[in-house]
Design a protein around this motif. Sequence first.
Motif, PDB file in Angstrom:
ATOM      1  N   THR A 141     -18.021 -71.345-106.999  1.00 20.35           N
ATOM      2  CA  THR A 141     -17.150 -72.332-106.354  1.00 20.35           C
ATOM      3  C   THR A 141     -16.858 -71.984-104.898  1.00 20.35           C
ATOM      4  N   ILE A 142     -16.663 -70.713-104.612  1.00 24.60           N
ATOM      5  CA  ILE A 142     -16.338 -70.312-103.246  1.00 24.60           C
ATOM      6  C   ILE A 142     -17.593 -69.997-102.421  1.00 24.60           C
ATOM      7  N   GLY A 143     -18.749 -70.200-103.016  1.00 22.78           N
ATOM      8  CA  GLY A 143     -19.995 -69.997-102.286  1.00 22.78           C
ATOM      9  C   GLY A 143     -20.390 -68.549-102.103  1.00 22.78           C
ATOM     10  N   ALA A 144     -19.960 -67.700-103.015  1.00 26.26           N
ATOM     11  CA  ALA A 144     -20.209 -66.263-102.860  1.00 26.26           C
ATOM     12  C   ALA A 144     -21.334 -65.742-103.748  1.00 26.26           C
ATOM     13  N   GLU A 145     -22.027 -66.636-104.435  1.00 25.50           N
ATOM     14  CA  GLU A 145     -23.032 -66.197-105.411  1.00 25.50           C
ATOM     15  C   GLU A 145     -24.095 -65.291-104.783  1.00 25.50           C
ATOM     16  N   ALA A 146     -24.647 -65.704-103.651  1.00 24.79           N
ATOM     17  CA  ALA A 146     -25.704 -64.912-103.019  1.00 24.79           C
ATOM     18  C   ALA A 146     -25.183 -63.542-102.585  1.00 24.79           C
ATOM     19  N   HIS A 147     -23.938 -63.493-102.098  1.00 24.31           N
ATOM     20  CA  HIS A 147     -23.349 -62.232-101.647  1.00 24.31           C
ATOM     21  C   HIS A 147     -23.154 -61.273-102.824  1.00 24.31           C
ATOM     22  N   VAL A 148     -22.626 -61.788-103.925  1.00 22.50           N
ATOM     23  CA  VAL A 148     -22.380 -60.950-105.101  1.00 22.50           C
ATOM     24  C   VAL A 148     -23.705 -60.486-105.697  1.00 22.50           C
ATOM     25  N   ASN A 149     -24.676 -61.383-105.772  1.00 17.62           N
ATOM     26  CA  ASN A 149     -25.985 -61.012-106.313  1.00 17.62           C
ATOM     27  C   ASN A 149     -26.638 -59.913-105.480  1.00 17.62           C
ATOM     28  N   ALA A 150     -26.529 -60.027-104.168  1.00 19.17           N
ATOM     29  CA  ALA A 150     -27.125 -59.020-103.293  1.00 19.17           C
ATOM     30  C   ALA A 150     -26.440 -57.666-103.458  1.00 19.17           C
ATOM     31  N   CYS A 151     -25.125 -57.683-103.584  1.00 17.21           N
ATOM     32  CA  CYS A 151     -24.384 -56.440-103.810  1.00 17.21           C
ATOM     33  C   CYS A 151     -24.775 -55.824-105.152  1.00 17.21           C
ATOM     34  N   TYR A 152     -24.906 -56.679-106.158  1.00 14.30           N
ATOM     35  CA  TYR A 152     -25.300 -56.179-107.475  1.00 14.30           C
ATOM     36  C   TYR A 152     -26.695 -55.562-107.442  1.00 14.30           C
ATOM     37  N   LYS A 153     -27.613 -56.224-106.770  1.00 16.11           N
ATOM     38  CA  LYS A 153     -28.976 -55.702-106.674  1.00 16.11           C
ATOM     39  C   LYS A 153     -28.988 -54.334-106.003  1.00 16.11           C
ATOM     40  N   HIS A 154     -28.246 -54.210-104.922  1.00 12.47           N
ATOM     41  CA  HIS A 154     -28.167 -52.928-104.222  1.00 12.47           C
ATOM     42  C   HIS A 154     -27.606 -51.859-105.159  1.00 12.47           C
ATOM     43  N   PHE A 155     -26.544 -52.169-105.856  1.00  8.80           N
ATOM     44  CA  PHE A 155     -25.924 -51.248-106.811  1.00  8.80           C
ATOM     45  C   PHE A 155     -26.927 -50.869-107.900  1.00  8.80           C
ATOM     46  N   TYR A 156     -27.582 -51.871-108.476  1.00  9.77           N
ATOM     47  CA  TYR A 156     -28.516 -51.640-109.585  1.00  9.77           C
ATOM     48  C   TYR A 156     -29.680 -50.750-109.150  1.00  9.77           C
ATOM     49  N   TYR A 157     -30.275 -51.049-108.009  1.00 12.34           N
ATOM     50  CA  TYR A 157     -31.408 -50.240-107.549  1.00 12.34           C
ATOM     51  C   TYR A 157     -30.978 -48.802-107.273  1.00 12.34           C
ATOM     52  N   PHE A 158     -29.764 -48.621-106.773  1.00  8.02           N
ATOM     53  CA  PHE A 158     -29.274 -47.269-106.495  1.00  8.02           C
ATOM     54  C   PHE A 158     -29.112 -46.472-107.785  1.00  8.02           C
ATOM     55  N   VAL A 159     -28.426 -47.043-108.765  1.00  5.74           N
ATOM     56  CA  VAL A 159     -28.195 -46.280-109.996  1.00  5.74           C
ATOM     57  C   VAL A 159     -29.491 -46.064-110.770  1.00  5.74           C
ATOM     58  N   GLN A 160     -30.434 -46.975-110.616  1.00  2.00           N
ATOM     59  CA  GLN A 160     -31.729 -46.801-111.268  1.00  2.00           C
ATOM     60  C   GLN A 160     -32.555 -45.730-110.572  1.00  2.00           C
ATOM     61  N   SER A 166     -32.998 -58.723-115.012  1.00  4.06           N
ATOM     62  CA  SER A 166     -34.445 -58.954-115.004  1.00  4.06           C
ATOM     63  C   SER A 166     -34.801 -60.201-114.202  1.00  4.06           C
ATOM     64  N   ARG A 167     -33.847 -61.111-114.071  1.00  4.81           N
ATOM     65  CA  ARG A 167     -34.082 -62.358-113.357  1.00  4.81           C
ATOM     66  C   ARG A 167     -33.919 -62.211-111.845  1.00  4.81           C
ATOM     67  N   ILE A 168     -32.931 -61.409-111.411  1.00  9.12           N
ATOM     68  CA  ILE A 168     -32.654 -61.344-109.965  1.00  9.12           C
ATOM     69  C   ILE A 168     -33.149 -60.077-109.286  1.00  9.12           C
ATOM     70  N   CYS A 169     -33.416 -59.031-110.057  1.00  8.09           N
ATOM     71  CA  CYS A 169     -33.855 -57.760-109.447  1.00  8.09           C
ATOM     72  C   CYS A 169     -35.374 -57.655-109.526  1.00  8.09           C
ATOM     73  N   LYS A 170     -36.024 -58.273-108.553  1.00 10.28           N
ATOM     74  CA  LYS A 170     -37.504 -58.368-108.577  1.00 10.28           C
ATOM     75  C   LYS A 170     -38.150 -57.733-107.368  1.00 10.28           C
ATOM     76  N   ASP A 171     -37.378 -56.976-106.602  1.00 10.36           N
ATOM     77  CA  ASP A 171     -37.987 -56.283-105.461  1.00 10.36           C
ATOM     78  C   ASP A 171     -39.058 -55.327-105.980  1.00 10.36           C
ATOM     79  N   LYS A 172     -40.226 -55.378-105.385  1.00 10.81           N
ATOM     80  CA  LYS A 172     -41.342 -54.570-105.868  1.00 10.81           C
ATOM     81  C   LYS A 172     -41.324 -53.188-105.237  1.00 10.81           C
ATOM     82  N   GLU A 173     -41.867 -52.221-105.999  1.00 11.76           N
ATOM     83  CA  GLU A 173     -42.009 -50.862-105.460  1.00 11.76           C
ATOM     84  C   GLU A 173     -42.978 -50.889-104.287  1.00 11.76           C
TER      85      GLU A 173
END
Length: 221
Positions: free
Chosen positions: A176-195, A213-220
């Motif tokens: 609703t507040i238009g923050a989806e892309a921002h939150v997803n990007a933060c989550y991806k950064h967090f996920y890749y770090f802990v992985q 599996s849907r949003i974290c598709k950055d390739k090695e």
Amino acid sequence: MALNGFLDFFQKGKTFRPNKRFTAGTIRYSLHKQAQASLNSGINLRQVVRLPEGEKMNDWLAVHVVDFFNRINLIYGTVSEFCNETTCPTMSGGSKYEYLWVDGDIYKKPTALPAQKYIELLMEWIETQINNEAIFPVSTDVPFPKSFSSLSRKILTRLFRVFVHVYIHHFDRIVTIGAEAHVNACYKHFYYFVQEFELISAKELEPLQEMTSRICKDKEQ
């Protein structure tokens, strides 16, 4: 998503609690700035999280624990007014996952709490840890404690639970507040770090497995 864009967006409104800042001139301040510059450059997030050549793992870990604490604080701050004992009577991620609070002090046994109370206690607990210079030293003359790695794992695991709760119970507000892309990007950064450093168990990561599996598709690379 550039980090500056993330901060600008979420700091327009109220924050859940004050940000922890690094002291200018310290190694961790330099690493923090280096990490920011990499994020702002738009390079592959899997590359961003890798330990810079010649740097120490504990310094890199400390920088990211503090950064993620700050950013997840900001994210939760945007939904906190919609998270109360009525809307969220338990700290859960859907019907399958419920998190109990224990701190060994006031709550000596795992205790069910409303999500808002759980997250409030969690953020206070993390803030206490990162403000303790015996645990998060600000000088290179002070070594990290032997327990630093295990404590950081615990902090990151508990911060992940905030992601779980926000995504499953409050994502409509984020959209609703238009923050989806921002939150997803933060989550991806967090996920890749802990992985990258195997900091959170696969079992703990299960609640968001499908979305990950849907949003974290950055390739090695």
